[in-house]
Design a protein around this motif. Structure first.
Motif, PDB file in Angstrom:
ATOM      1  N   LEU A 161      71.472 -69.735  -7.888  1.00  0.00           N
ATOM      2  CA  LEU A 161      71.337 -69.022  -9.159  1.00  0.00           C
ATOM      3  C   LEU A 161      70.836 -67.597  -8.947  1.00  0.00           C
ATOM      4  N   LEU A 162      69.811 -67.432  -8.133  1.00  0.00           N
ATOM      5  CA  LEU A 162      69.269 -66.093  -7.884  1.00  0.00           C
ATOM      6  C   LEU A 162      70.289 -65.186  -7.208  1.00  0.00           C
ATOM      7  N   ALA A 163      71.052 -65.713  -6.253  1.00  0.00           N
ATOM      8  CA  ALA A 163      72.081 -64.913  -5.578  1.00  0.00           C
ATOM      9  C   ALA A 163      73.174 -64.496  -6.560  1.00  0.00           C
ATOM     10  N   ALA A 164      73.544 -65.390  -7.459  1.00  0.00           N
ATOM     11  CA  ALA A 164      74.578 -65.072  -8.443  1.00  0.00           C
ATOM     12  C   ALA A 164      74.088 -64.005  -9.423  1.00  0.00           C
ATOM     13  N   LEU A 165      72.848 -64.094  -9.857  1.00  0.00           N
ATOM     14  CA  LEU A 165      72.311 -63.066 -10.751  1.00  0.00           C
ATOM     15  C   LEU A 165      72.243 -61.707 -10.052  1.00  0.00           C
ATOM     16  N   ARG A 166      71.862 -61.704  -8.769  1.00  0.00           N
ATOM     17  CA  ARG A 166      71.851 -60.440  -7.999  1.00  0.00           C
ATOM     18  C   ARG A 166      73.252 -59.856  -7.915  1.00  0.00           C
ATOM     19  N   GLU A 167      74.246 -60.706  -7.660  1.00  0.00           N
ATOM     20  CA  GLU A 167      75.639 -60.237  -7.577  1.00  0.00           C
ATOM     21  C   GLU A 167      76.090 -59.654  -8.915  1.00  0.00           C
ATOM     22  N   GLY A 168      75.725 -60.312 -10.004  1.00  0.00           N
ATOM     23  CA  GLY A 168      76.054 -59.794 -11.326  1.00  0.00           C
ATOM     24  C   GLY A 168      75.425 -58.437 -11.582  1.00  0.00           C
ATOM     25  N   MET A 169      74.185 -58.270 -11.150  1.00  0.00           N
ATOM     26  CA  MET A 169      73.518 -56.977 -11.305  1.00  0.00           C
ATOM     27  C   MET A 169      74.218 -55.884 -10.500  1.00  0.00           C
ATOM     28  N   MET A 170      74.724 -56.234  -9.313  1.00  0.00           N
ATOM     29  CA  MET A 170      75.475 -55.246  -8.532  1.00  0.00           C
ATOM     30  C   MET A 170      76.756 -54.847  -9.259  1.00  0.00           C
ATOM     31  N   TRP A 171      77.427 -55.823  -9.888  1.00  0.00           N
ATOM     32  CA  TRP A 171      78.625 -55.507 -10.687  1.00  0.00           C
ATOM     33  C   TRP A 171      78.276 -54.529 -11.795  1.00  0.00           C
ATOM     34  N   ILE A 172      77.202 -54.799 -12.510  1.00  0.00           N
ATOM     35  CA  ILE A 172      76.790 -53.905 -13.603  1.00  0.00           C
ATOM     36  C   ILE A 172      76.493 -52.516 -13.060  1.00  0.00           C
ATOM     37  N   ASP A 173      75.754 -52.426 -11.961  1.00  0.00           N
ATOM     38  CA  ASP A 173      75.448 -51.120 -11.363  1.00  0.00           C
ATOM     39  C   ASP A 173      76.718 -50.354 -11.031  1.00  0.00           C
ATOM     40  N   HIS A 174      77.667 -51.025 -10.367  1.00  0.00           N
ATOM     41  CA  HIS A 174      78.919 -50.359  -9.987  1.00  0.00           C
ATOM     42  C   HIS A 174      79.743 -49.976 -11.211  1.00  0.00           C
ATOM     43  N   LYS A 175      79.839 -50.867 -12.179  1.00  0.00           N
ATOM     44  CA  LYS A 175      80.640 -50.591 -13.368  1.00  0.00           C
ATOM     45  C   LYS A 175      80.062 -49.435 -14.163  1.00  0.00           C
ATOM     46  N   MET A 176      78.749 -49.430 -14.347  1.00  0.00           N
ATOM     47  CA  MET A 176      78.126 -48.369 -15.132  1.00  0.00           C
ATOM     48  C   MET A 176      78.164 -47.032 -14.392  1.00  0.00           C
TER      49      MET A 176
END
Length: 78
Positions: free
Chosen positions: A57-72
């Motif tokens: 779960l923690l790894a998936a949330l970190r990956e999601g945060m990286m997506w948001i960082d890149h997208k924004m």
């Protein structure tokens, strides 16, 4: 037991939930944000399996945060 978690900020949201897999635990990640180009939503399976559900779960949330960082940061255009 499935775990789920989410992280929110101004104009964005990341959520993830776990599921049992033959080799450990898998996660589905959902990311969303609103910006000048409109609403963006994306769902994907986290590629890495973990033996411990909490770590998955923690790894998936970190990956999601990286997506948001890149997208924004306009790192990709979809």
């Amino acid at each position: 037991m499935a775990l789920s978690g989410s992280i929110e900020g101004p104009g964005w949201h990341v959520s993830a939930h776990t599921a049992s897999a033959p080799d450990g635990y898998a996660c589905t990640v959902r990311v969303a944000h609103s910006g000048a180009c409109g609403e963006f939503e994306h769902e994907f399976k986290h590629a890495v399996r973990h033996r411990v559900e909490r770590e998955a779960l923690l790894a998936a949330l970190r990956e999601g945060m990286m997506w948001i960082d890149h997208k924004m940061a306009q790192g990709f255009d979809f």
